[in-house]
Scaffold this motif. Sequence first.
Motif, PDB file in Angstrom:
ATOM      1  N   MET A   1      59.673  14.519  41.604  1.00 21.48           N
ATOM      2  CA  MET A   1      60.629  15.066  40.645  1.00 21.48           C
ATOM      3  C   MET A   1      59.879  15.904  39.607  1.00 21.48           C
ATOM      4  N   SER A   2      60.369  17.076  39.332  1.00 21.48           N
ATOM      5  CA  SER A   2      59.677  17.954  38.388  1.00 21.48           C
ATOM      6  C   SER A   2      59.951  17.526  36.962  1.00 21.48           C
ATOM      7  N   SER A   3      59.059  17.988  36.052  1.00 19.86           N
ATOM      8  CA  SER A   3      59.260  17.659  34.647  1.00 19.86           C
ATOM      9  C   SER A   3      60.527  18.301  34.115  1.00 19.86           C
ATOM     10  N   GLU A   4      60.886  19.486  34.664  1.00 18.15           N
ATOM     11  CA  GLU A   4      62.106  20.140  34.209  1.00 18.15           C
ATOM     12  C   GLU A   4      63.327  19.306  34.578  1.00 18.15           C
ATOM     13  N   THR A   5      63.275  18.666  35.782  1.00 19.66           N
ATOM     14  CA  THR A   5      64.396  17.833  36.203  1.00 19.66           C
ATOM     15  C   THR A   5      64.537  16.632  35.288  1.00 19.66           C
ATOM     16  N   ILE A   6      63.408  16.002  34.967  1.00 22.59           N
ATOM     17  CA  ILE A   6      63.450  14.826  34.111  1.00 22.59           C
ATOM     18  C   ILE A   6      63.937  15.181  32.718  1.00 22.59           C
ATOM     19  N   LEU A   7      63.515  16.312  32.220  1.00 24.61           N
ATOM     20  CA  LEU A   7      63.877  16.687  30.855  1.00 24.61           C
ATOM     21  C   LEU A   7      65.310  17.189  30.738  1.00 24.61           C
ATOM     22  N   SER A   8      65.992  17.343  31.845  1.00 27.59           N
ATOM     23  CA  SER A   8      67.361  17.862  31.783  1.00 27.59           C
ATOM     24  C   SER A   8      68.381  16.757  31.520  1.00 27.59           C
ATOM     25  N   ASP A  95      58.254  12.520  18.932  1.00 27.13           N
ATOM     26  CA  ASP A  95      58.503  11.371  18.065  1.00 27.13           C
ATOM     27  C   ASP A  95      58.297  10.091  18.855  1.00 27.13           C
ATOM     28  N   ILE A  96      57.921   9.036  18.132  1.00 22.04           N
ATOM     29  CA  ILE A  96      57.790   7.700  18.706  1.00 22.04           C
ATOM     30  C   ILE A  96      58.590   6.747  17.830  1.00 22.04           C
ATOM     31  N   ASP A  97      59.481   5.993  18.461  1.00 20.05           N
ATOM     32  CA  ASP A  97      60.222   4.943  17.762  1.00 20.05           C
ATOM     33  C   ASP A  97      59.650   3.616  18.234  1.00 20.05           C
ATOM     34  N   ALA A  98      58.754   3.039  17.426  1.00 19.48           N
ATOM     35  CA  ALA A  98      58.053   1.826  17.846  1.00 19.48           C
ATOM     36  C   ALA A  98      58.983   0.619  17.882  1.00 19.48           C
ATOM     37  N   THR A  99      60.060   0.649  17.104  1.00 18.38           N
ATOM     38  CA  THR A  99      61.001  -0.467  17.098  1.00 18.38           C
ATOM     39  C   THR A  99      61.836  -0.472  18.374  1.00 18.38           C
ATOM     40  N   ALA A 100      62.376   0.683  18.722  1.00 23.29           N
ATOM     41  CA  ALA A 100      63.170   0.805  19.949  1.00 23.29           C
ATOM     42  C   ALA A 100      62.290   0.956  21.183  1.00 23.29           C
ATOM     43  N   GLN A 101      60.988   1.203  20.963  1.00 26.92           N
ATOM     44  CA  GLN A 101      60.017   1.454  22.032  1.00 26.92           C
ATOM     45  C   GLN A 101      60.459   2.626  22.918  1.00 26.92           C
ATOM     46  N   THR A 102      60.654   3.772  22.248  1.00 28.85           N
ATOM     47  CA  THR A 102      61.010   4.996  22.948  1.00 28.85           C
ATOM     48  C   THR A 102      60.146   6.141  22.438  1.00 28.85           C
ATOM     49  N   VAL A 103      60.009   7.153  23.271  1.00 27.95           N
ATOM     50  CA  VAL A 103      59.358   8.398  22.864  1.00 27.95           C
ATOM     51  C   VAL A 103      60.314   9.540  23.148  1.00 27.95           C
ATOM     52  N   GLN A 104      60.295  10.522  22.261  1.00 23.38           N
ATOM     53  CA  GLN A 104      61.163  11.686  22.416  1.00 23.38           C
ATOM     54  C   GLN A 104      60.323  12.864  22.879  1.00 23.38           C
ATOM     55  N   LEU A 105      60.845  13.632  23.832  1.00 23.30           N
ATOM     56  CA  LEU A 105      60.094  14.697  24.484  1.00 23.30           C
ATOM     57  C   LEU A 105      60.785  16.044  24.335  1.00 23.30           C
ATOM     58  N   ILE A 106      59.971  17.082  24.460  1.00 25.92           N
ATOM     59  CA  ILE A 106      60.497  18.441  24.514  1.00 25.92           C
ATOM     60  C   ILE A 106      59.596  19.232  25.457  1.00 25.92           C
ATOM     61  N   SER A 107      60.204  20.113  26.236  1.00 22.16           N
ATOM     62  CA  SER A 107      59.422  20.931  27.150  1.00 22.16           C
ATOM     63  C   SER A 107      58.601  21.949  26.373  1.00 22.16           C
ATOM     64  N   ALA A 108      57.320  21.989  26.651  1.00 19.17           N
ATOM     65  CA  ALA A 108      56.449  22.953  25.980  1.00 19.17           C
ATOM     66  C   ALA A 108      56.644  24.362  26.516  1.00 19.17           C
ATOM     67  N   LEU A 109      57.335  24.475  27.642  1.00 22.25           N
ATOM     68  CA  LEU A 109      57.543  25.788  28.261  1.00 22.25           C
ATOM     69  C   LEU A 109      58.782  26.491  27.718  1.00 22.25           C
ATOM     70  N   ASN A 117      66.150  21.340  26.342  1.00 21.40           N
ATOM     71  CA  ASN A 117      66.775  20.033  26.464  1.00 21.40           C
ATOM     72  C   ASN A 117      65.790  18.953  26.024  1.00 21.40           C
ATOM     73  N   TYR A 118      66.280  17.966  25.326  1.00 21.47           N
ATOM     74  CA  TYR A 118      65.458  16.860  24.865  1.00 21.47           C
ATOM     75  C   TYR A 118      65.662  15.663  25.795  1.00 21.47           C
ATOM     76  N   ALA A 119      64.681  14.793  25.799  1.00 19.35           N
ATOM     77  CA  ALA A 119      64.801  13.578  26.592  1.00 19.35           C
ATOM     78  C   ALA A 119      64.162  12.440  25.829  1.00 19.35           C
ATOM     79  N   THR A 120      64.690  11.264  26.008  1.00 18.70           N
ATOM     80  CA  THR A 120      64.121  10.065  25.424  1.00 18.70           C
ATOM     81  C   THR A 120      63.811   9.090  26.543  1.00 18.70           C
TER      82      THR A 120
END
Length: 418
Positions: A1-8, A95-109, A117-120
């Motif tokens: 699976m590509s990073s673009e697919t995951i980030l969508s 971003d990192i939410d240590a309480t919820a144990q999640t990271v927020q991502l953005i495509s650098a491209l 599109n953002y992904a958590t």
Amino acid sequence: MSSETILSTTTAASKGIVIIGAGLAGWHVIDAIRAKDKDVPITLITIDSGDRYHKPMLTMAISQNKQASDLVRATGADAAKAAQVTLLANTQVTDIDATAQTVQLISALRSDPVYTNYATISYDKLVLAMGAHPIFPKSLPEELVWHVNHIERFGQLQEKLATGSQHIAIVGAGMVGTEIAEDLLKAGHEVTLIDLNDAPLSQMLPAKATARIAEAVKSQGINFLGGYQVTDVIRINDGSNNGNNDGKLQVSYEPLASNEESTESKQSDILIVDQVIASTGLTVDGTLPTAAGVEFNRRTGIEVDAPTLRTTTDNIYAIGDCMSINGVACRYVAPLRAQAATIADDILGLEHSGYDHKPPMIRLKNKAISVMVTGVPQANGNWQITTESDDELIMDLLDDNNEVSATVTIKAPPTVKA
């Protein structure tokens, strides 16, 4: 699976181990985990392609005429497939939410916020292996000055140098700056090495030792300007660049000294060069450590518990250039394998004896002189000479209890017999 697919998608991915950073440290952690557990989900997030390469080779590769592609041992995609990990390449953690144990991502491209599109994604355990970034003082504008801390930037610099012999100024005569100076000289370039101190490696070793290194560097034909600070770098509009922004650079510098007497023989001056390389230290970006609530220092890195490499925040570890132990940055390759093995055991809940941090032997990759350092060296301290001759100098650093805390051994290169 590509990073673009995951980030969508914004739906959370399956939990598991998330590693931020695909340098030597990040890949070592993956190797160590996979040696013990073939199935635990691992997601590797990196702002670049994630290609595997040996970063210390960057200070030796130009004279060997190696291209950036020659240094890549495996592409990120191939390495991820072999290790059965999910690679999110060209992806930035915002971003990192240590309480919820999640990271927020953005495509650098895709930098336009309208089309990005953002992904958590969630994690059970998070490993910070994001490295450190070159420091660019105000006098060294980043758009005009190179660094050799990443393979992509190295490849761009090498393209510029491929046009023929050039004059290159290197600012900073630590380990990396001194090694690059020799490498560029061997490749046929004219090299000027500039440092605030009177000799290379002066922030690590005593003056008697660094004086020998300075003489060796000068004997190679490197122009060493010790005791100077660069005040400005500007591009000269001399009409020769034809609009391609490849004109000469003017480097202004002035003497830096603690007393007036030592500046009498030194004058402010300028250099006209083709390229400028910064080797002025590293810093750790504070965005993610701050978000995660971990203790850190921008200069030394993220503080970890030495036996486990856990940070001060639950379920988060750190390794590599971004990490520090007892306030000391850990920016050497040799201990990475043992550090990664400790993190793997701790994450997987396996019994382990704890990471036993031992400073690695430091060896200057320079043919003009052999420099080996053990322990934790510092320029100031109770250094004692144990051996001194024209060909060899050995000094020990004694602590408050008169115990040896560091040793430097400097030897002249062996004479080649006819």
